[in-house]
Design an enzyme around this catalytic site. Structure first.
Site, mmCIF file in Angstrom:
data_model
loop_
_atom_site.group_PDB
_atom_site.id
_atom_site.type_symbol
_atom_site.label_atom_id
_atom_site.label_comp_id
_atom_site.label_asym_id
_atom_site.label_seq_id
_atom_site.Cartn_x
_atom_site.Cartn_y
_atom_site.Cartn_z
ATOM 1 N N PHE A 140 47.376 62.383 92.537
ATOM 2 C CA PHE A 140 45.867 62.963 93.139
ATOM 3 C C PHE A 140 45.263 62.704 92.110
ATOM 4 C CE2 PHE A 140 42.458 65.734 94.024
ATOM 5 C CZ PHE A 140 42.057 65.149 95.245
ATOM 6 N N ASP A 225 46.198 61.321 83.495
ATOM 7 C CA ASP A 225 45.280 62.287 84.023
ATOM 8 C C ASP A 225 45.789 63.783 83.983
ATOM 9 O OD1 ASP A 225 44.084 63.893 85.779
ATOM 10 O OD2 ASP A 225 44.280 62.601 87.530
ATOM 11 N N LYS A 254 38.838 70.679 85.323
ATOM 12 C CA LYS A 254 39.431 71.866 85.583
ATOM 13 C C LYS A 254 39.272 72.975 84.492
ATOM 14 C CE LYS A 254 42.393 70.621 89.404
ATOM 15 N NZ LYS A 254 41.971 71.574 90.530
HETATM 16 C C1 LIG Z 1 45.410 65.731 88.454
HETATM 17 C C2 LIG Z 1 43.929 65.623 89.303
HETATM 18 N N1 LIG Z 1 42.976 64.714 88.827
HETATM 19 C C3 LIG Z 1 41.938 64.620 89.437
HETATM 20 C C4 LIG Z 1 41.260 65.835 90.211
HETATM 21 C C5 LIG Z 1 40.070 65.789 90.860
HETATM 22 O O1 LIG Z 1 39.326 66.858 90.166
HETATM 23 P P1 LIG Z 1 37.986 67.401 90.765
HETATM 24 O O2 LIG Z 1 38.309 68.075 91.974
HETATM 25 O O3 LIG Z 1 37.219 68.140 89.794
HETATM 26 O O4 LIG Z 1 37.079 66.127 91.101
HETATM 27 C C6 LIG Z 1 42.320 66.929 90.368
HETATM 28 C C7 LIG Z 1 41.871 68.076 91.542
HETATM 29 O O5 LIG Z 1 42.781 68.882 91.989
HETATM 30 C C8 LIG Z 1 43.770 66.674 89.999
HETATM 31 O O6 LIG Z 1 44.535 67.575 90.161
#
Ligand SMILES: Cc1ncc(COP(=O)(O)O)c(C=O)c1O
Length: 405
Positions: A140, A225, A254
């Site tokens: 994700f 990520d 986050k």
């Molecule tokens: C690993 C990862 N990358 C990207 C995101 C996306 O972040 P945002 O919701 O702040 O756009 C998330 C959100 O859950 C995530 O867990």
């Protein structure tokens, strides 16, 4: 409607786009790892707003940073730079592999910048053939159309028209499946060191090392990520620091803002040089309020006692979950790293993580799901041990209810 009039959960269904299904309660205030709803009912927070509230609610260091900056300067846009952004960038550079930083407002935006940068870097260095982005099943990376297409669940990107092209998906923790897809046409491989939304699945050390090696062989960038694993959640400032592997680009969000929206993309000077003036940008990226808060968050979290505290609290979480499981046998395993933990449901309870979440809420506890087979915990990194014990007592009552049907 005046701001003073009470609002109800029913108002959500009346005035909000129905893409979320929020809980029946509306929390109105929080302190540390406790939250209170409109009826003054108190909850222990093991969710942290999906791994965001890294210092709990209303931590004094963050409240001070925000209110102090709020009295000075809120916004300039990127026509000018600002002191909090530069301080935060320097702090990130000083504490990581990175030499350059780009600020965004969310995890998805940080990843969007990373993916665009990888494409541009490859185009300029190698030519137009080098476009492939490889990510992993169940990954994700956000909800912009690029990041959601890169993500490993087609269901999230289907139904919105033509998708961005040259995106391939390999199997996580399976080097052979990456080997089968990676080539000299690959510009980047993007991975989460621990898959969060995909079910709290840590990458093995061999897999991480192997991905790095394959990227090196094919001149592809390795993007970590760390939106969910970053800023202390793993027990190190960033999860890559548990390994000998260093990524080329790292994304963070986050926990970075501890609840204030901010994202960041970290990289090297050479790679960064391909995002020249005008190639990418954001009105709010590097906003002074967000940067002031993030600076205070990192300063507070990136301390030996806080980071070792994360590992001690992980051990307490695991011990408490093991006790509960010894009685009820609802989990097949507890996995994850630091304070990003997933209790995978045993076969008899598969598909029922939402039942556990609802039962926990009824007992006064916030937990999360990571898909329908995993109950996820992503509490404050400084949650007091007494709150862990109290939360686990509530969780045991919830588990007992689900187990008794
Ligand atoms: C690993 C990862 N990358 C990207 C995101 C996306 O972040 P945002 O919701 O702040 O756009 C998330 C959100 O859950 C995530 O867990």
């Amino acid at each position: 409607m005046s701001a003073a009039l009470p609002v109800t959960r029913a108002l959500f269904d009346e005035v909000m786009v129905p893409n979320y299904a929020p809980a029946p309660i509306i929390p109105v205030r929080g302190q540390g790892s406790r939250v209170w709803d409109q009826d003054d009912r108190e909850y222990v927070d093991f969710a942290g707003g999906i791994a965001v509230s890294s210092l709990g609610h209303c931590h004094p260091a963050l409240v001070n940073a925000l209110t102090e900056q709020a009295g000075k300067l809120w916004h300039l846009s990127n026509v000018m730079t600002n002191e909090p952004a530069l301080r935060l960038a320097k702090q990130l550079v000083d504490n990581t592999f990175a030499e350059k930083v780009y600020f965004a407002n969310s995890g998805a935006e940080a990843n969007e910048a990373a993916l665009k940068l990888a494409r541009r870097w490859a185009l300029e260095k190698f030519g137009a053939h080098k476009q492939d982005i490889i990510s992993f099943g169940k990954s994700f990376h956000g909800r912009t159309f690029f990041t959601v297409t890169v993500g490993g669940q087609a269901a999230y990107s289907d139904g919105f028209g033509p998708k961005p092209a040259a995106i391939l998906h390999a199997e996580y923790n399976n080097l052979d499946s990456l080997k089968a897809l990676i080539s000299d046409n690959t510009c980047a491989v993007i991975m989460e060191p621990v898959q969060g939304e995909g079910g709290i699945i840590p990458a093995t050390a061999e897999f991480i090392a192997g991905v790095r090696e394959l990227c090196n062989q094919h001149n592809a960038l390795l993007i970590f990520d760390e939106v969910q694993t970053g800023v202390g959640r793993s027990g190190k400032l960033y999860a890559y620091m548990h390994t000998p592997v260093v990524p080329d680009i790292l994304t963070s969000a986050k926990s970075l803002g501890g609840g204030f929206p901010i994202g960041a993309m970290l990289t090297t000077t050479e790679i960064a040089s391909h995002l020249k003036v005008g190639t990418h940008g954001s009105t709010y990226g590097g906003n002074p309020l967000g940067c002031a808060v993030a600076y205070a968050a990192i300063e507070t979290i990136n301390q030996p006692d806080v980071l070792s505290g994360v590992l001690a609290k992980e051990a307490l979480f695991r011990a408490e979950l093991a006790k509960i499981n010894a009685k009820y046998g609802v989990f097949s395993e507890v996995r994850g790293q630091g304070l990003l933990l997933g209790a995978a449901l045993a076969d008899a309870y598969k598909g029922r993580s939402r039942d556990f979440l609802l039962a926990a809420a009824a007992e006064g506890l916030f937990v999360l799901m990571a898909g329908y087979d995993v109950v996820r915990f992503a509490p404050s990194l400084v949650i007091p041990d007494a709150d862990i014990i109290e939360g686990m007592a509530r969780f045991e009552r919830a588990v007992a209810k689900v187990a008794q049907g």
